[in-house]
Scaffold this active site. Structure first.
Site, short mmCIF file in Angstrom:
data_model
loop_
_atom_site.label_atom_id
_atom_site.label_comp_id
_atom_site.label_asym_id
_atom_site.label_seq_id
_atom_site.Cartn_x
_atom_site.Cartn_y
_atom_site.Cartn_z
N CYS A 46 -83.37 -37.69 -36.58
CA CYS A 46 -83.11 -37.94 -35.15
C CYS A 46 -82.53 -39.33 -34.93
O CYS A 46 -81.63 -39.51 -34.12
CB CYS A 46 -84.40 -37.85 -34.33
SG CYS A 46 -85.54 -36.58 -34.85
N ASP A 47 -83.06 -40.32 -35.62
CA ASP A 47 -82.77 -41.71 -35.25
C ASP A 47 -82.03 -42.53 -36.31
O ASP A 47 -81.65 -43.67 -36.03
CB ASP A 47 -84.09 -42.43 -34.89
CG ASP A 47 -84.78 -41.76 -33.71
OD1 ASP A 47 -84.06 -41.31 -32.81
OD2 ASP A 47 -86.01 -41.70 -33.70
N CYS A 56 -88.70 -39.99 -37.37
CA CYS A 56 -87.73 -38.93 -37.67
C CYS A 56 -86.37 -39.53 -38.00
O CYS A 56 -85.61 -39.94 -37.11
CB CYS A 56 -87.62 -37.98 -36.47
SG CYS A 56 -86.37 -36.71 -36.72
#
Ligand code: NAP
Length: 302
Positions: A133-134, A130
């Site tokens: 997200c990261d 992701c």
């Protein structure tokens, strides 16, 4: 009789349960195999509103769990393995039979993984599925993205906002992604593509990812030094038990319009029906919509 039976315990499920219960309905939530869903394997969440400091994925889901209990939701640790939506009340079969007047499906999806050495070992330490997200953790670094579909190309483009260099690794010589995305990829000077190549292993120094072992279609091995790798080879919605009961699309996602599925009284929210955004906040919002729709359905049919 259960008014609203929620299947799944990710952000969509908990939000639906909280809203349903606060509407005065008798709500049961069945957690599924992994209580808290995909977020429980995410190390930190920095983009869920309401938390000024980063919060652990597991901790965020524990908060939602407690909030659901505080709001009167009955939480059941069980896995539904079969459903029957042809009769009323709707039936779900887990370790026992659950009968409900409406159902909110929030069973989610999970990222597909390559299943190669090092991938699981370095998950959260350089391996991710992701970018939203990261990606932030790879500012000025070199990252690889594996895959050739829309997700891979979108992830690669998104990562150029942070990374110094992004290398897309694809197993064939053509991308599956839409033309417009392919064009953007080509025009982005931070991106390079390695064609006809498979990733054999994610390697690291025990703390973090350092490089990938690759092999091309002519069986020539190579190594690529990277700080991170994003696996973007698709997601699998957890919807197989619904395939004879509801309309699904060709990828197995539940077809839903404003959370309403093909069966009146059955609602769906989150990643099980929405492959596009895959964000906790989007799933939570859809869970709220599903609960409001279920409440209205109950009111109309009372
Ligand atoms: P996808 O279209 O199924 O593409 C998966 C990609 O991963 C393919 O290029 C595939 O290679 C590759 N792949 C699969 N297994 C692999 C393996 N074991 N090793 C190496 N590569 C592997 O999945 P997606 O990109 O996640 O998209 C899923 C659906 O959501 C699609 O319908 C897509 O259009 C949609 N979507 C739409 C948007 C948008 O509208 N902007 C954004 C994201 C997703 P091959 O090409 O060789 O098969």
């Amino acid at each position: 009789m259960i008014d609203i039976l929620v299947l799944g315990s990710g952000p969509a499920g908990y939000t639906a349960a909280i809203y349903g219960s606060r509407a005065g309905r008798n709500v049961h939530l069945i957690t599924g195999p992994q209580r808290g869903g995909q977020l429980t394997i995410t190390s930190t969440v920095e983009n869920y509103p309401g938390f000024a400091d980063p919060i652990g994925g597991l901790e965020l889901m524990e908060q939602m769990h407690q909030q659901a209990i505080n709001n009167g939701v009955t939480i059941v640790e069980d896995v539904v393995e079969k459903v029957n939506f042809s009769n009323k009340p709707f039936q779900c079969f887990g370790s026992k039979l659950y009968e409900a007047r409406t159902i909110v499906i929030a069973t989610g999806a999970s990222a597909k993984w390559l299943g190669i050495p090092g991938e699981e070992e370095y998950r959260g330490r350089g391996v991710s599925a992701c970018a939203t997200c990261d990606g932030f953790f790879f500012r000025n670094r070199h990252v690889a993205v594996i895959g050739g579909g829309n997700t891979a190309v979108e992830e690669a483009l998104y990562l150029t906002n942070f990374a110094a260099k992004v290398t897309l690794i694809h197993r064939r010589d053509t991308l599956r992604a839409e033309n417009i995305l392919q064009r953007r990829l080509k025009e982005n000077s931070k991106v390079s593509v390695i064609w006809n190549t498979k990733t054999l292993e994610v390697c690291g120094d025990e703390q973090k990812v350092t490089h990938l072992k690759l092999i091309n279609s002519e069986n020539v091995p190579s190594e690529l030094a990277v700080d991170g790798v994003f696996v973007a080879i698709g997601h699998q919605p957890a919807t197989s038990i619904f395939k004879n009961e509801l309309e699904l699309d060709e990828n197995g996602y539940i077809k839903a319009q404003d959370t309403k599925t093909s069966v009146p009284g059955i609602f769906a929210a989150g990643d099980a029906c929405a492959p596009r955004y895959k964000q906790a906040v989007v799933a939570a919002a859809a869970g709220c919509v599903a609960a409001l729709e279920a409440d209205e359905f109950l009111a109309v049919h009372e």
